[in-house]
Design a protein around this motif. Structure first.
Motif, mmCIF file in Angstrom:
data_model
loop_
_atom_site.group_PDB
_atom_site.id
_atom_site.type_symbol
_atom_site.label_atom_id
_atom_site.label_comp_id
_atom_site.label_asym_id
_atom_site.label_seq_id
_atom_site.Cartn_x
_atom_site.Cartn_y
_atom_site.Cartn_z
ATOM 1 N N LEU A 18 47.972 36.094 46.403
ATOM 2 C CA LEU A 18 47.282 34.582 44.900
ATOM 3 C C LEU A 18 46.482 36.308 44.049
ATOM 4 N N GLU A 22 48.302 36.538 40.112
ATOM 5 C CA GLU A 22 47.267 36.668 38.900
ATOM 6 C C GLU A 22 47.140 38.365 38.082
ATOM 7 N N GLU A 23 47.734 39.125 38.735
ATOM 8 C CA GLU A 23 47.440 40.733 38.401
ATOM 9 C C GLU A 23 48.512 40.680 37.278
ATOM 10 N N ARG A 28 46.125 33.039 35.577
ATOM 11 C CA ARG A 28 44.921 32.192 36.929
ATOM 12 C C ARG A 28 45.347 31.733 37.609
ATOM 13 N N LYS A 29 44.572 31.272 38.856
ATOM 14 C CA LYS A 29 45.160 30.324 40.006
ATOM 15 C C LYS A 29 45.171 29.194 39.661
ATOM 16 N N ILE A 32 48.779 29.164 38.003
ATOM 17 C CA ILE A 32 49.852 29.405 39.135
ATOM 18 C C ILE A 32 50.602 28.530 39.648
#
Length: 72
Positions: A18, A22-23, A28-29, A32
């Motif tokens: 994760l 994200e990067e 963001r979580k 996603i």
């Protein structure tokens, strides 16, 4: 020594956890997981009962599909 094409094809694909996803995506979580549930983001691969990861190729394909053409 000859290189074996089958051995290269059998190389396991890189899996991204994760924080790396994200990067790479600037999401963001929550976004996603919401996208995966809605079918607009790649599905994760289950590694264990409490761990998932995403295939690097799936993320790259998703990014390519998001790029716009022209100056829009």
């Amino acid at each position: 020594m000859q290189s074996n094409p089958k051995a290269q094809a059998a190389k396991p694909e890189k899996l991204l956890r994760l924080p790396a996803v994200e990067e790479l995506t600037a999401l963001r979580k929550s976004s996603i997981y919401a996208g995966a549930k809605a079918g607009t983001f790649p599905q994760p691969v289950r590694l264990s009962a409490r761990a998932v990861a995403w295939r690097e190729s799936d993320i790259a394909e998703w990014q390519a599909s998001r790029q716009t053409t022209g100056g829009q």
